[in-house]
Write a protein that holds these residues in place. Structure first.
Motif, PDB file in Angstrom:
ATOM      1  N   ARG A  56       0.867  -1.182   0.000  1.00 13.24           N
ATOM      2  CA  ARG A  56       0.000   0.000   0.000  1.00 13.24           C
ATOM      3  C   ARG A  56       0.899   1.226   0.000  1.00 13.24           C
ATOM      4  O   ARG A  56       1.785   1.343   0.842  1.00 13.24           O
ATOM      5  CB  ARG A  56      -0.895  -0.016   1.232  1.00 13.24           C
ATOM      6  N   ASP A  57       0.659   2.142  -0.941  1.00  8.63           N
ATOM      7  CA  ASP A  57       1.451   3.362  -1.071  1.00  8.63           C
ATOM      8  C   ASP A  57       0.535   4.552  -0.839  1.00  8.63           C
ATOM      9  O   ASP A  57      -0.233   4.945  -1.718  1.00  8.63           O
ATOM     10  CB  ASP A  57       2.092   3.422  -2.464  1.00  8.63           C
ATOM     11  N   GLU A  58       0.597   5.129   0.365  1.00 14.33           N
ATOM     12  CA  GLU A  58      -0.265   6.258   0.729  1.00 14.33           C
ATOM     13  C   GLU A  58       0.051   7.501  -0.095  1.00 14.33           C
ATOM     14  O   GLU A  58      -0.839   8.251  -0.459  1.00 14.33           O
ATOM     15  CB  GLU A  58      -0.128   6.579   2.218  1.00 14.33           C
ATOM     16  N   GLU A  59       1.334   7.705  -0.365  1.00 17.88           N
ATOM     17  CA  GLU A  59       1.745   8.912  -1.080  1.00 17.88           C
ATOM     18  C   GLU A  59       1.162   8.947  -2.490  1.00 17.88           C
ATOM     19  O   GLU A  59       0.659   9.976  -2.942  1.00 17.88           O
ATOM     20  CB  GLU A  59       3.268   8.966  -1.150  1.00 17.88           C
ATOM     21  N   ARG A  60       1.208   7.815  -3.180  1.00 17.22           N
ATOM     22  CA  ARG A  60       0.692   7.745  -4.547  1.00 17.22           C
ATOM     23  C   ARG A  60      -0.762   7.293  -4.602  1.00 17.22           C
ATOM     24  O   ARG A  60      -1.341   7.188  -5.679  1.00 17.22           O
ATOM     25  CB  ARG A  60       1.549   6.800  -5.372  1.00 17.22           C
ATOM     26  N   GLN A  61      -1.346   6.983  -3.437  1.00 17.70           N
ATOM     27  CA  GLN A  61      -2.731   6.518  -3.339  1.00 17.70           C
ATOM     28  C   GLN A  61      -2.951   5.256  -4.177  1.00 17.70           C
ATOM     29  O   GLN A  61      -3.908   5.157  -4.954  1.00 17.70           O
ATOM     30  CB  GLN A  61      -3.718   7.618  -3.765  1.00 17.70           C
ATOM     31  N   ASP A  74      -1.216  -2.939  -9.737  1.00 16.29           N
ATOM     32  CA  ASP A  74      -1.481  -1.753  -8.915  1.00 16.29           C
ATOM     33  C   ASP A  74      -2.858  -1.195  -9.245  1.00 16.29           C
ATOM     34  O   ASP A  74      -3.250  -1.134 -10.407  1.00 16.29           O
ATOM     35  CB  ASP A  74      -0.441  -0.660  -9.184  1.00 16.29           C
ATOM     36  N   PHE A  75      -3.580  -0.771  -8.201  1.00 18.30           N
ATOM     37  CA  PHE A  75      -4.879  -0.118  -8.333  1.00 18.30           C
ATOM     38  C   PHE A  75      -4.854   1.149  -7.502  1.00 18.30           C
ATOM     39  O   PHE A  75      -4.098   1.255  -6.535  1.00 18.30           O
ATOM     40  CB  PHE A  75      -6.015  -1.013  -7.798  1.00 18.30           C
ATOM     41  N   GLN A  76      -5.694   2.089  -7.847  1.00 21.35           N
ATOM     42  CA  GLN A  76      -5.852   3.265  -7.006  1.00 21.35           C
ATOM     43  C   GLN A  76      -6.646   2.861  -5.767  1.00 21.35           C
ATOM     44  O   GLN A  76      -7.537   2.002  -5.839  1.00 21.35           O
ATOM     45  CB  GLN A  76      -6.563   4.382  -7.753  1.00 21.35           C
ATOM     46  N   LEU A  77      -6.337   3.465  -4.638  1.00 27.93           N
ATOM     47  CA  LEU A  77      -7.019   3.118  -3.384  1.00 27.93           C
ATOM     48  C   LEU A  77      -8.543   3.229  -3.467  1.00 27.93           C
ATOM     49  O   LEU A  77      -9.242   2.358  -2.967  1.00 27.93           O
ATOM     50  CB  LEU A  77      -6.489   3.981  -2.242  1.00 27.93           C
ATOM     51  N   PRO A  78      -9.097   4.281  -4.099  1.00 31.33           N
ATOM     52  CA  PRO A  78     -10.564   4.354  -4.158  1.00 31.33           C
ATOM     53  C   PRO A  78     -11.218   3.228  -4.956  1.00 31.33           C
ATOM     54  O   PRO A  78     -12.431   3.044  -4.882  1.00 31.33           O
ATOM     55  CB  PRO A  78     -10.830   5.706  -4.813  1.00 31.33           C
ATOM     56  N   ALA A  79     -10.440   2.443  -5.710  1.00 26.96           N
ATOM     57  CA  ALA A  79     -11.005   1.321  -6.462  1.00 26.96           C
ATOM     58  C   ALA A  79     -11.402   0.168  -5.546  1.00 26.96           C
ATOM     59  O   ALA A  79     -12.191  -0.690  -5.937  1.00 26.96           O
ATOM     60  CB  ALA A  79     -10.015   0.832  -7.512  1.00 26.96           C
TER      61      ALA A  79
END
Length: 111
Positions: A56-61, A74-79
């Motif tokens: 999980r990469d908080e900086e890049r979401q 890789d997926f965006q967190l809101p996905a």
């Protein structure tokens, strides 16, 4: 004032209230899913893809999911829409505690 107009205003107000409540519930559920997407958790994305979180990469979401075939994407967190299986926390005690204290120190040194 016309009773029909009062009824229509009441119905409109009720409809707006229900819409706002539903939106808040959906935002809360989305927030809970994103916060639960930690390494080790099994999640479902908005597209219906099921995978296990490995990073999980908080900086890049972004969140990295691993699938049954070993592939990682890789997926965006809101996905992330749902958490199927929460991650086991590292603070949980192991089922078989080590009786030799020297074994515990050697395990910690390897990490």
């Amino acid at each position: 004032m016309d009773p029909f107009l009062l009824i229509m205003i009441a119905i409109l107000a009720l409809f707006m209230l229900m819409t706002f409540r539903r939106g808040k519930k959906m935002r809360d559920a989305q927030s809970a899913a994103v916060s639960g997407a930690v390494p080790g958790a099994e999640v479902v994305t908005a597209g219906g893809i099921v995978g296990t979180v490995v990073a999980r990469d908080e900086e890049r979401q972004r969140v990295t999911l691993e699938f049954s075939g070993g592939d990682r994407v890789d997926f965006q967190l809101p996905a992330v829409q749902h958490v199927l299986t929460p991650a086991t926390s590292p603070e949980e005690p192991s089922e078989e505690p080590s009786e030799d204290p020297s074994e515990e120190t050697s395990e910690h040194e390897d990490r």
